[in-house]
Design a protein around this motif. Structure first.
Motif, mmCIF file in Angstrom:
data_model
loop_
_atom_site.group_PDB
_atom_site.id
_atom_site.type_symbol
_atom_site.label_atom_id
_atom_site.label_comp_id
_atom_site.label_asym_id
_atom_site.label_seq_id
_atom_site.Cartn_x
_atom_site.Cartn_y
_atom_site.Cartn_z
ATOM 1 N N THR A 95 0.835 -1.206 0.000
ATOM 2 C CA THR A 95 0.000 0.000 0.000
ATOM 3 C C THR A 95 0.867 1.251 0.000
ATOM 4 O OG1 THR A 95 -1.793 -1.111 1.177
ATOM 5 C CG2 THR A 95 -1.755 1.294 1.276
ATOM 6 N N ILE A 96 1.944 1.248 0.791
ATOM 7 C CA ILE A 96 2.861 2.391 0.840
ATOM 8 C C ILE A 96 3.545 2.581 -0.516
ATOM 9 C CG2 ILE A 96 4.931 3.332 1.929
ATOM 10 C CD1 ILE A 96 4.120 1.766 4.474
ATOM 11 N N VAL A 97 3.905 1.479 -1.167
ATOM 12 C CA VAL A 97 4.511 1.577 -2.506
ATOM 13 C C VAL A 97 3.517 2.203 -3.490
ATOM 14 C CG1 VAL A 97 5.460 0.276 -4.452
ATOM 15 C CG2 VAL A 97 6.042 -0.388 -2.116
ATOM 16 N N ILE A 117 4.630 4.242 -12.985
ATOM 17 C CA ILE A 117 4.282 3.018 -12.249
ATOM 18 C C ILE A 117 5.329 1.939 -12.489
ATOM 19 C CG2 ILE A 117 2.612 1.133 -12.076
ATOM 20 C CD1 ILE A 117 0.426 3.170 -12.770
ATOM 21 N N PHE A 118 5.668 1.739 -13.753
ATOM 22 C CA PHE A 118 6.633 0.701 -14.122
ATOM 23 C C PHE A 118 7.991 0.972 -13.483
ATOM 24 C CE2 PHE A 118 9.959 -0.946 -16.952
ATOM 25 C CZ PHE A 118 9.626 -2.286 -16.965
ATOM 26 N N THR A 119 8.426 2.237 -13.483
ATOM 27 C CA THR A 119 9.741 2.588 -12.946
ATOM 28 C C THR A 119 9.838 2.297 -11.453
ATOM 29 O OG1 THR A 119 10.017 4.342 -14.597
ATOM 30 C CG2 THR A 119 11.418 4.449 -12.636
ATOM 31 N N ILE A 120 8.846 2.747 -10.684
ATOM 32 C CA ILE A 120 8.884 2.555 -9.228
ATOM 33 C C ILE A 120 8.755 1.081 -8.868
ATOM 34 C CG2 ILE A 120 7.734 3.080 -7.047
ATOM 35 C CD1 ILE A 120 6.950 5.774 -8.293
ATOM 36 N N VAL A 121 7.841 0.381 -9.522
ATOM 37 C CA VAL A 121 7.669 -1.051 -9.248
ATOM 38 C C VAL A 121 8.939 -1.812 -9.617
ATOM 39 C CG1 VAL A 121 6.409 -3.133 -9.901
ATOM 40 C CG2 VAL A 121 5.164 -1.015 -9.483
ATOM 41 N N LEU A 122 9.551 -1.431 -10.743
ATOM 42 C CA LEU A 122 10.776 -2.099 -11.186
ATOM 43 C C LEU A 122 11.897 -1.898 -10.178
ATOM 44 C CD1 LEU A 122 12.273 -3.660 -13.426
ATOM 45 C CD2 LEU A 122 12.874 -1.457 -14.442
ATOM 46 N N VAL A 177 11.485 -2.570 2.879
ATOM 47 C CA VAL A 177 11.669 -1.596 1.797
ATOM 48 C C VAL A 177 10.392 -0.787 1.584
ATOM 49 C CG1 VAL A 177 12.167 -1.304 -0.660
ATOM 50 C CG2 VAL A 177 13.435 -2.984 0.661
ATOM 51 N N GLY A 178 9.252 -1.454 1.655
ATOM 52 C CA GLY A 178 7.981 -0.752 1.490
ATOM 53 C C GLY A 178 7.783 0.321 2.545
#
Length: 206
Positions: free
Chosen positions: A37-39, A71-76, A105-106
């Motif tokens: 959720t924090i991510v 979205i892709f960058t942060i998740v990656l 990490v989250g």
């Protein structure tokens, strides 16, 4: 632990990181759901920041913004760090499991949400002369998150400060190696698909 309480526990973690990260792992005061959720909130915060920051402090071109890329960058980055850190610490006698790393990490990203989201609103009311304070708070959010990431790594794996520094450096290198292997893999797959498609066309039209 209840989802609401585990999410609220982020405030204890960011202000009392030694106790907080210890309790996240050993007392189960946090949860993977809260960490994710924090991510997600971090992704939302950075997207809102790019689009909603006051014009005096917004250097982004709205026409060029792409939320999918954000979205892709942060998740990656999140997945790469956790994966590389798990691989590294598995070889360096780390005590943390993959789920422990994901949670730590989250929770480390919380300062970015708590500081930068309010800054979006503040940016519409401050003048250019007050811009230095704005930039200081943005910098503090990143430095705070990095400090939490460092302490979370140290406590999760029960490392010394020196070993944590070495681990973080190797983790960053590992992220680069994983990205290189991934790009190489997809490049090979792409060439194979092109080759098969070419052979198919040759056989079909003969």
């Amino acid at each position: 632990m209840l989802y609401g309480k585990s999410l609220k526990y982020l405030f204890h973690v960011i202000f009392h990181p030694f106790d907080g990260f210890w309790d996240l792992k050993f007392e189960k005061r946090g949860s993977l759901g809260a960490a994710i959720t924090i991510v997600i909130l971090t992704i939302i915060t950075l997207s809102i920041e790019k689009q909603g920051t006051g014009f005096l402090y917004n250097m982004n071109r709205l026409s060029e913004l792409n939320i999918v890329v954000d979205i892709f960058t942060i998740v990656l980055v999140y997945v790469l760090w956790c994966t590389a850190n798990w691989c590294t610490t598995s070889l360096m006698e780390g005590k943390g499991r993959m789920i422990d790393i994901l949670i730590a990490v989250g929770y480390s990203m919380a300062p970015i949400v708590l500081i930068r989201l309010p800054l979006v609103a503040v940016s519409h009311f401050i003048t250019s002369n007050e811009g230095s304070f704005y930039m200081v708070f943005k910098t503090v959010s990143v430095m705070w998150a990095l400090l939490l990431l460092f302490l979370g790594t140290m406590i999760t794996h029960q490392y010394t400060v020196k070993k944590t520094i070495v681990t973080c450096i190797i983790t960053v290198v590992g992220m680069g190696i994983i990205m290189f292997i991934g790009l190489l893999f997809f490049n090979v797959i792409g060439r194979m698909i092109t080759f098969v498609a070419t052979i198919y066309k040759e056989l079909r039209f003969r």
